[in-house]
Design an enzyme around this catalytic site. Structure first.
Site, PDB file in Angstrom:
ATOM      1  N   GLU A 129     -24.329  31.823 -15.245  1.00  0.00           N
ATOM      2  CA  GLU A 129     -24.772  30.943 -16.329  1.00  0.00           C
ATOM      3  C   GLU A 129     -23.680  30.636 -17.364  1.00  0.00           C
ATOM      4  O   GLU A 129     -23.865  30.844 -18.563  1.00  0.00           O
ATOM      5  CB  GLU A 129     -26.007  31.544 -16.996  1.00  0.00           C
ATOM      6  CG  GLU A 129     -27.164  31.722 -16.027  1.00  0.00           C
ATOM      7  CD  GLU A 129     -28.374  32.430 -16.622  1.00  0.00           C
ATOM      8  OE1 GLU A 129     -28.370  32.708 -17.838  1.00  0.00           O
ATOM      9  OE2 GLU A 129     -29.321  32.709 -15.869  1.00  0.00           O
ATOM     10  N   GLU A 136     -33.030  32.850  -7.166  1.00  0.00           N
ATOM     11  CA  GLU A 136     -34.054  33.398  -8.061  1.00  0.00           C
ATOM     12  C   GLU A 136     -35.310  32.533  -8.000  1.00  0.00           C
ATOM     13  O   GLU A 136     -35.894  32.173  -9.015  1.00  0.00           O
ATOM     14  CB  GLU A 136     -33.520  33.481  -9.493  1.00  0.00           C
ATOM     15  CG  GLU A 136     -32.223  34.276  -9.610  1.00  0.00           C
ATOM     16  CD  GLU A 136     -31.687  34.385 -11.039  1.00  0.00           C
ATOM     17  OE1 GLU A 136     -32.477  34.165 -11.995  1.00  0.00           O
ATOM     18  OE2 GLU A 136     -30.498  34.702 -11.205  1.00  0.00           O
TER      19      GLU A 136
END
Length: 369
Positions: free
Chosen positions: A153, A258
């Site tokens: 991220e 995810e």
């Protein structure tokens, strides 16, 4: 009356039992074994096998594992001169015992940092930290952890670099350095850049530019992890497919790392997985506190079916599909972005029973066989 020999009856019975047994043992990992790994994220209790039924489900359905939390830096490196590998050792041992693909999550991430890391303001100190942190952890599990989320991220929604403590102290070079350090510590491990919303056009362009830059400057990037925290109606299959094709064109693997699908309304049509965002709850925002209506169960099943149909279309480009949690009761989406809601984002419900979504994923393989 025609006489049937006893041994024929026995054989017929055995065949019937065998067929029934085969049907009952169908699992996600077996159905997709020739396509890509089917993974899940494990909690600390699941790693320590606190619930035998959950453990049985995990071992039956999945052949790849990611640690949901325990390998994040606040847990593995709580103090400058102290590492804690108790839980990560158990995680790796669990994967090895069950012959699973083991994924390490995550080495460099701006969130869930140990407090002392957030205070690093000097570039020399940050360089020293990164080298020690990555080298120590990756070297410890060299040859045992199959792949790593090296950087997690690092991008804003517009594709620009996030102003993390790493960027502020080291500039863009920290991205290249992280991948170089990881490769040096374990040359055979697969190295991934992992992020959410990178199937959206602006952020995708930023991720592609980032991966190209790392590779041009000598960093090894084996794959991209698209988190897949999605919704019933978005992102579109067209954007997901475009992402698979564009990332694959970089010569890297594509993983969905995810995966979960929220069925609840989000404030301001919130997307992604920025965990720092919190909102107030209300009845309107928690419409299914007791159970999921059949109409929404069907929509969830249809959504999963269409997504996995696309995955199968591009199975030559996809290395792994990992659900973020084993069952609904475990999902982080029960508390994010609004605490205390009841969400239903996974193929298994809170009682470990498979949902229509599970059947829709399996059906794609059964119809092909």
């Amino acid at each position: 009356m025609k006489f049937i020999k006893p041994y024929l009856v026995v054989v017929t019975t055995l065949l019937a039992v065998s067929c029934t047994s085969q049907k009952e043992t169908t699992s996600l990992k077996d159905a997709y074994k020739n396509d890509f790994y089917i993974g899940t994220a494990l909690s600390a209790d699941q790693i320590e096998v606190k619930n035998a039924k959950e453990d049985s489900l995990i071992r039956k359905e999945f052949n790849a594992i990611t640690a949901e939390n325990i390998m994040k830096s606040m847990y593995t490196h709580p103090q400058k001169d102290k590492y804690d590998f108790v839980m990560s050792d158990k995680f790796v041992a669990y994967g090895e015992k069950n012959k699973m693909f083991i994924h390490g999550h995550t080495l460099i991430w701006h969130s869930q940092l140990a407090p002392w890391m957030e205070k690093i303001a000097d570039s020399t100190e940050m360089k020293t930290f990164m080298k020690d942190h990555i080298t120590t952890i990756v070297s410890k599990y060299k040859g045992r952890i199959n792949s790593w989320d090296v950087v997690n991220e690092a991008l804003n929604e517009d594709g620009t670099l996030r102003q993390s403590v790493f960027l502020k102290t080291l500039g863009e070079k920290y991205l290249v350095d992280a991948f170089k350090l990881a490769e040096k510590a374990d040359p055979k491990a697969e190295l991934y850049y992992n992020d959410y919303n990178i199937e959206e056009s602006a952020k995708r362009a930023g991720a592609i530019a980032l991966i190209k830059k790392i590779k041009v400057e000598g960093g090894k990037v084996d794959g991209v992890g698209i988190q897949g925290h999605w919704r019933l109606n978005s992102p579109s299959l067209e954007e997901i497919e475009k992402s698979i094709l564009e990332y694959s064109a970089l010569g890297i693997k594509v993983a969905f790392t995810e995966l979960d699908i929220t069925v609840l309304p989000n404030p301001w049509d919130l997307k992604g997985a920025e965990i720092s965002q919190k909102f107030e709850g209300s009845e309107k925002m928690n419409p299914y506190p007791k159970a999921l209506p059949d109409s929404i169960q069907n929509k969830l099943a249809e959504r999963y079916e269409s997504i996995f149909k696309l995955f199968l279309k591009h199975k030559d480009k996809i290395s792994r599909v990992t659900f973020w949690g084993v069952h609904d009761g475990q999902s982080w989406l029960n508390d994010w972005p609004i605490k205390g809601r009841t969400n239903y984002p996974l193929p298994f419900d809170a009682t470990l029973r498979h949902k229509k979504a599970y059947e829709s994923i399996l059906k794609l393989k059964k119809t092909k066989e």
